[in-house]
Scaffold this active site. Sequence first.
Site, PDB file in Angstrom:
ATOM      1  N   ARG A 140       9.640   5.951  -3.341  1.00  0.00           N
ATOM      2  CA  ARG A 140       9.946   6.899  -4.421  1.00  0.00           C
ATOM      3  C   ARG A 140      11.378   7.380  -4.355  1.00  0.00           C
ATOM      4  NH1 ARG A 140       5.462  10.204  -2.576  1.00  0.00           N
ATOM      5  NH2 ARG A 140       3.608   9.255  -3.488  1.00  0.00           N
ATOM      6  N   ARG A 192      -8.788  -6.268  13.794  1.00  0.00           N
ATOM      7  CA  ARG A 192      -8.047  -5.416  14.727  1.00  0.00           C
ATOM      8  C   ARG A 192      -8.983  -4.300  15.134  1.00  0.00           C
ATOM      9  NH1 ARG A 192      -4.184  -7.088  17.554  1.00  0.00           N
ATOM     10  NH2 ARG A 192      -3.024  -5.126  17.566  1.00  0.00           N
ATOM     11  N   GLU A 228      -3.392   6.756  19.206  1.00  0.00           N
ATOM     12  CA  GLU A 228      -4.076   5.586  18.658  1.00  0.00           C
ATOM     13  C   GLU A 228      -3.407   4.304  19.146  1.00  0.00           C
ATOM     14  OE1 GLU A 228      -4.911   6.158  14.495  1.00  0.00           O
ATOM     15  OE2 GLU A 228      -4.814   4.006  14.111  1.00  0.00           O
ATOM     16  N   ARG A 269       0.253   5.835  16.530  1.00  0.00           N
ATOM     17  CA  ARG A 269       0.435   7.175  15.974  1.00  0.00           C
ATOM     18  C   ARG A 269      -0.319   8.201  16.811  1.00  0.00           C
ATOM     19  NH1 ARG A 269      -2.372   5.489  10.177  1.00  0.00           N
ATOM     20  NH2 ARG A 269      -4.089   4.392  11.118  1.00  0.00           N
ATOM     21  N   ASP A 319     -10.088   1.035   1.167  1.00  0.00           N
ATOM     22  CA  ASP A 319      -9.992   2.465   1.437  1.00  0.00           C
ATOM     23  C   ASP A 319     -11.352   3.089   1.138  1.00  0.00           C
ATOM     24  OD1 ASP A 319      -7.338   2.565   2.207  1.00  0.00           O
ATOM     25  OD2 ASP A 319      -6.611   2.777   0.153  1.00  0.00           O
ATOM     26  N   TYR A 378      -9.947  -4.980   3.353  1.00  0.00           N
ATOM     27  CA  TYR A 378      -9.218  -3.778   3.780  1.00  0.00           C
ATOM     28  C   TYR A 378      -9.400  -2.700   2.702  1.00  0.00           C
ATOM     29  CZ  TYR A 378      -5.130  -1.270   5.810  1.00  0.00           C
ATOM     30  OH  TYR A 378      -4.276  -0.369   6.397  1.00  0.00           O
ATOM     31  N   ARG A 433       0.826  -1.211   0.000  1.00  0.00           N
ATOM     32  CA  ARG A 433       0.000   0.000   0.000  1.00  0.00           C
ATOM     33  C   ARG A 433       0.859   1.259   0.000  1.00  0.00           C
ATOM     34  NH1 ARG A 433      -5.131   0.020   2.398  1.00  0.00           N
ATOM     35  NH2 ARG A 433      -4.668   1.789   3.728  1.00  0.00           N
TER      36      ARG A 433
HETATM   37  N1  UDP Z   1       3.483   1.114   7.680  1.00  0.00           N
HETATM   38  C1  UDP Z   1       4.722   1.051   8.288  1.00  0.00           C
HETATM   39  N2  UDP Z   1       5.231   2.163   8.881  1.00  0.00           N
HETATM   40  C2  UDP Z   1       4.585   3.337   8.887  1.00  0.00           C
HETATM   41  C3  UDP Z   1       3.333   3.427   8.240  1.00  0.00           C
HETATM   42  C4  UDP Z   1       2.802   2.291   7.660  1.00  0.00           C
HETATM   43  O1  UDP Z   1       5.329  -0.006   8.317  1.00  0.00           O
HETATM   44  O2  UDP Z   1       5.109   4.308   9.461  1.00  0.00           O
HETATM   45  C5  UDP Z   1       2.944  -0.116   7.058  1.00  0.00           C
HETATM   46  C6  UDP Z   1       2.309  -1.027   8.079  1.00  0.00           C
HETATM   47  O3  UDP Z   1       2.567  -2.357   7.685  1.00  0.00           O
HETATM   48  C7  UDP Z   1       0.847  -0.724   7.966  1.00  0.00           C
HETATM   49  C8  UDP Z   1       0.697  -0.425   6.486  1.00  0.00           C
HETATM   50  O4  UDP Z   1       1.926   0.185   6.131  1.00  0.00           O
HETATM   51  O5  UDP Z   1       0.049  -1.797   8.393  1.00  0.00           O
HETATM   52  C9  UDP Z   1      -0.459   0.502   6.136  1.00  0.00           C
HETATM   53  O6  UDP Z   1      -0.379   1.627   6.979  1.00  0.00           O
HETATM   54  P1  UDP Z   1      -1.352   2.861   6.940  1.00  0.00           P
HETATM   55  O7  UDP Z   1      -1.016   3.689   8.091  1.00  0.00           O
HETATM   56  O8  UDP Z   1      -1.314   3.434   5.582  1.00  0.00           O
HETATM   57  O9  UDP Z   1      -2.752   2.149   7.131  1.00  0.00           O
HETATM   58  P2  UDP Z   1      -4.120   2.745   7.651  1.00  0.00           P
HETATM   59  O10 UDP Z   1      -4.154   2.418   9.079  1.00  0.00           O
HETATM   60  O11 UDP Z   1      -4.064   4.205   7.412  1.00  0.00           O
HETATM   61  O12 UDP Z   1      -5.168   2.014   6.858  1.00  0.00           O
END
Ligand code: UDP
Length: 368
Positions: A175, A248, A305, A279, A355, A353, A171
């Site tokens: 870059r 989860r 969170e 986060r 979006d 999952y 996901r």
């Molecule tokens: N991820 C990570 N480090 C980060 C942010 C995301 O390893 O700092 C990985 C992690 O495996 C996570 C996935 O990317 O489960 C998707 O994260 P994101 O925060 O985009 O998911 P959301 O909770 O926003 O759906």
Amino acid sequence: MGTYDHLIVGAGLYGAVTARRLKEAGKKVLVIDRRSAVGGNVYTENIEGINVHKYGAHIFHTNDKEVWEYVNRFSVFNRFTNSPVANYKGELYSLPFNMYTFNRMWGVATPEEAKAKIEEQRREIDHEPRNLEEQAISLVGRDIYEKLIKGYTEKQWGRDCKELPSFIIRRLPVRFTYDNNYFNALYQGIPIGGYTKMVENMLEGIDVELGVDYLEHRSEYEAKADKVIYTGAIDAYFEYSLGNLEYRSVRFENELLDIPNYQGNAAVNYTDRETPWTRIIEHKWFEFGKDENGNDIPKTVISKEYSSEWHIGDEPYYPVNDDKNAELYKKYRALAENEKNVMFGGRLGEYKYYDMDQVIASALRSHI
Ligand code: UDP
């Protein structure tokens, strides 16, 4: 025959978009939700002029023009661009993985140097990645995996990275440019005035009953309509008769602080294993720190969170899309096929999952 053509269970995005579609097709629709407000998990609540994302940060992004035009019918969107910061034991890194991240990690300045560094580190994976750990190392190397991925992912999912499917990490963009935009999306923004307002606009002119638990009043509500569109958890619908799917859940600790700026960014990820939260969201930055009149807001609201395993009775947030759960979902799907007048949709109804834009696309294109 009931009073309504369709009963929609759940006033989140899937339910609201489907309700709108049906109404515009001339159908009589009733939407119910067990919560006391519409919006599902995109629900926002205004606190001290700040639209607080009560069920976690939602940043709308899509490449789908039809979906973008559709949501713009119900709200104007601002130009927010998600660029989270990762905090690893006090070291700050840009996300997603890009030249700023590689510069901070290794001191490299050019794409060529960054690629060489990653190339050297990814050699340890000499086969097709079989799990999230191998996928991550083969994408960005071990240093980034250890500091920015492993701890965060294991906190978020409560599982070892070797036990998680590799698609989760795909996901995230990687870059070799100095570009901190988290999403590869043509369109991005936050609805001005909040998501709740946007969903209310979608539901305008449609009957909505809140505080009603469908599963507790099934026969009463079934009798009201010819067809049901159910957007809750599919295993709950079948009373967990085949066992429960795993989810989860997330818990938020919200604080209203009497300072104008706590962390200088909407999202800061804590990527070490020891910090208990995954986060911290500082909601005002989704709208550039301004209230609806364009004035600076003197206070701030932050949400820590915490990710946790879901137990019956908790709010499910993320489906755990591993093989075991995929197998069980297939069995529930088979039961769902036998429910002639019921359709299952959305993140929980389809155990996917999704979006937000994918939920909307699916609601716009489903056969109803
Ligand atoms: N991820 C990570 N480090 C980060 C942010 C995301 O390893 O700092 C990985 C992690 O495996 C996570 C996935 O990317 O489960 C998707 O994260 P994101 O925060 O985009 O998911 P959301 O909770 O926003 O759906």
